[in-house]
Design a protein around this motif. Structure first.
Motif, PDB file in Angstrom:
ATOM      1  N   ILE A   8       0.835  -1.199   0.000  1.00  0.00           N
ATOM      2  CA  ILE A   8       0.000   0.000   0.000  1.00  0.00           C
ATOM      3  C   ILE A   8       0.871   1.252   0.000  1.00  0.00           C
ATOM      4  O   ILE A   8       0.559   2.250  -0.663  1.00  0.00           O
ATOM      5  CB  ILE A   8      -0.970  -0.015   1.194  1.00  0.00           C
ATOM      6  CG1 ILE A   8      -1.959  -1.183   1.042  1.00  0.00           C
ATOM      7  CG2 ILE A   8      -1.724   1.302   1.305  1.00  0.00           C
ATOM      8  CD1 ILE A   8      -2.970  -1.303   2.140  1.00  0.00           C
ATOM      9  N   ALA A   9       1.995   1.195   0.716  1.00  0.00           N
ATOM     10  CA  ALA A   9       2.928   2.318   0.698  1.00  0.00           C
ATOM     11  C   ALA A   9       3.467   2.553  -0.714  1.00  0.00           C
ATOM     12  O   ALA A   9       3.641   3.695  -1.149  1.00  0.00           O
ATOM     13  CB  ALA A   9       4.072   2.071   1.671  1.00  0.00           C
ATOM     14  N   LEU A  10       3.735   1.463  -1.437  1.00  0.00           N
ATOM     15  CA  LEU A  10       4.209   1.593  -2.815  1.00  0.00           C
ATOM     16  C   LEU A  10       3.177   2.304  -3.692  1.00  0.00           C
ATOM     17  O   LEU A  10       3.531   3.025  -4.628  1.00  0.00           O
ATOM     18  CB  LEU A  10       4.523   0.209  -3.389  1.00  0.00           C
ATOM     19  CG  LEU A  10       5.829  -0.443  -2.948  1.00  0.00           C
ATOM     20  CD1 LEU A  10       5.837  -1.931  -3.289  1.00  0.00           C
ATOM     21  CD2 LEU A  10       7.024   0.247  -3.602  1.00  0.00           C
ATOM     22  N   MET A  11       1.902   2.099  -3.388  1.00  0.00           N
ATOM     23  CA  MET A  11       0.840   2.732  -4.168  1.00  0.00           C
ATOM     24  C   MET A  11       0.647   4.202  -3.803  1.00  0.00           C
ATOM     25  O   MET A  11       0.207   4.996  -4.642  1.00  0.00           O
ATOM     26  CB  MET A  11      -0.485   1.992  -3.937  1.00  0.00           C
ATOM     27  CG  MET A  11      -0.509   0.568  -4.416  1.00  0.00           C
ATOM     28  SD  MET A  11      -2.114  -0.204  -4.017  1.00  0.00           S
ATOM     29  CE  MET A  11      -1.782  -1.892  -4.496  1.00  0.00           C
ATOM     30  N   LEU A  12       0.971   4.564  -2.552  1.00  0.00           N
ATOM     31  CA  LEU A  12       0.614   5.886  -2.057  1.00  0.00           C
ATOM     32  C   LEU A  12       1.781   6.851  -1.897  1.00  0.00           C
ATOM     33  O   LEU A  12       1.586   8.070  -1.956  1.00  0.00           O
ATOM     34  CB  LEU A  12      -0.087   5.753  -0.694  1.00  0.00           C
ATOM     35  CG  LEU A  12      -1.430   5.025  -0.665  1.00  0.00           C
ATOM     36  CD1 LEU A  12      -1.930   4.945   0.772  1.00  0.00           C
ATOM     37  CD2 LEU A  12      -2.443   5.731  -1.542  1.00  0.00           C
ATOM     38  N   ALA A  13       2.969   6.351  -1.671  1.00  0.00           N
ATOM     39  CA  ALA A  13       4.094   7.216  -1.311  1.00  0.00           C
ATOM     40  C   ALA A  13       4.459   8.188  -2.428  1.00  0.00           C
ATOM     41  O   ALA A  13       4.352   7.878  -3.613  1.00  0.00           O
ATOM     42  CB  ALA A  13       5.306   6.363  -0.941  1.00  0.00           C
ATOM     43  N   ALA A  14       4.908   9.379  -2.026  1.00  0.00           N
ATOM     44  CA  ALA A  14       5.412  10.367  -2.978  1.00  0.00           C
ATOM     45  C   ALA A  14       6.792   9.932  -3.465  1.00  0.00           C
ATOM     46  O   ALA A  14       7.483   9.153  -2.795  1.00  0.00           O
ATOM     47  CB  ALA A  14       5.495  11.731  -2.298  1.00  0.00           C
ATOM     48  N   PRO A  15       7.231  10.411  -4.613  1.00  0.00           N
ATOM     49  CA  PRO A  15       8.571  10.081  -5.099  1.00  0.00           C
ATOM     50  C   PRO A  15       9.635  10.432  -4.048  1.00  0.00           C
ATOM     51  O   PRO A  15       9.642  11.529  -3.503  1.00  0.00           O
ATOM     52  CB  PRO A  15       8.715  10.946  -6.355  1.00  0.00           C
ATOM     53  CG  PRO A  15       7.310  11.137  -6.828  1.00  0.00           C
ATOM     54  CD  PRO A  15       6.486  11.239  -5.583  1.00  0.00           C
ATOM     55  N   GLY A  16      10.503   9.478  -3.755  1.00  0.00           N
ATOM     56  CA  GLY A  16      11.564   9.697  -2.784  1.00  0.00           C
ATOM     57  C   GLY A  16      11.159   9.488  -1.340  1.00  0.00           C
ATOM     58  O   GLY A  16      12.006   9.520  -0.440  1.00  0.00           O
ATOM     59  N   GLN A  17       9.873   9.269  -1.091  1.00  0.00           N
ATOM     60  CA  GLN A  17       9.404   9.127   0.293  1.00  0.00           C
ATOM     61  C   GLN A  17       9.707   7.751   0.860  1.00  0.00           C
ATOM     62  O   GLN A  17       9.994   7.600   2.042  1.00  0.00           O
ATOM     63  CB  GLN A  17       7.892   9.397   0.351  1.00  0.00           C
ATOM     64  CG  GLN A  17       7.333   9.458   1.765  1.00  0.00           C
ATOM     65  CD  GLN A  17       5.870   9.857   1.793  1.00  0.00           C
ATOM     66  OE1 GLN A  17       5.163   9.761   0.788  1.00  0.00           O
ATOM     67  NE2 GLN A  17       5.391  10.318   2.934  1.00  0.00           N
TER      68      GLN A  17
END
Length: 244
Positions: A8-17
């Motif tokens: 889910i983090a892969l789907m939501l995270a901003a670039p570089g986050q």
């Protein structure tokens, strides 16, 4: 540091986050996003390794290593632990929880709405058939599990739940044969050999598969309560329609 929160983090995270994912996130037999996860350094969930990456936030499950979580918190790292999803109705809440932790609420609300829309029309309205999930060592999923909810939503009584199992447990081959399910759901074998998988080659199970209306396999889409669970639900809905 957890396969399901990773995806889910892969789907939501901003670039570089996002700076690291769990080692299971890059395993195609476990992860629906193995290709995307391969772009990040994997971790083994060890506090020392993760602390040296200097994260502001660690996403973990409530079943993640107690000692690792406690040590990271003692070292001043924020750790958000997320409950595993045991029903389709809980997926949206998990997306929103992780989105809030990442400061990506707008993206999380959009993903939750997309999941909600995808769920429409996948609930079977007619008579239920029977399905049995059967894995190495005779393991199966019973009542109160995400897999059980997928089966029921798609139009199946879950043999494991019908025989009284809650969560996960062992289903003796004899009881499986006597139950005569319409569909047998099993897993994709791992490379190499394992005594735990020998049961899946038993002649009685082979004959039962031939008699069943359909035999199908689970994959990484079944593991976590992410939007990818819709693909698992759709495959079982297709299997139910095929029985008609």
């Amino acid at each position: 540091m957890n396969l399901c929160t990773d995806q889910i983090a892969l789907m939501l995270a901003a670039p570089g986050q996002l700076i690291s994912v769990s080692r299971l996130a890059v395993d195609p037999l476990s992860s629906s996003m193995a290709a995307e996860a391969a772009a990040y350094p994997p971790n083994r969930g060890q506090a020392e390794q993760i602390f040296l990456m200097k994260p502001d936030l660690v996403l973990a499950s409530t079943y993640s290593s107690i000692s690792s979580v406690a040590l990271l918190r003692d070292l001043g790292v924020t750790v958000v632990q997320v409950e595993p999803v045991n029903a389709l109705s809980q997926v949206e809440a998990q997306i929103l929880t992780i989105g809030q932790a990442l400061g990506r609420e707008t993206q999380a609300e959009a993903l939750a709405a997309e999941f909600r829309e995808g769920l429409k029309g996948l609930t079977w309205q007619g008579e239920l058939a029977t399905a049995a999930m059967y894995y190495p060592n005779g393991y199966t999923s019973g009542a109160g599990s995400l897999a059980d909810d997928v089966l029921r939503t798609a139009g199946f009584h879950n043999i494991g739940a019908e025989l009284g199992l809650t969560g996960g447990g062992t289903l003796p081959l004899e009881r499986l044969v006597m139950a005569q399910p319409d569909v047998i759901v099993t897993s994709t074998p791992y490379p190499g050999g394992s005594r735990s998988e020998e049961l899946l080659n038993h002649p009685a199970l082979a004959e039962l598969r031939q008699e069943a209306g359909l035999a199908t396999t689970t994959d990484a889409d079944w593991v976590c309560g992410t939007p990818h669970i819709l693909r698992a639900l759709r495959s079982m809905r297709d299997a139910r329609e095929a029985l008609e």
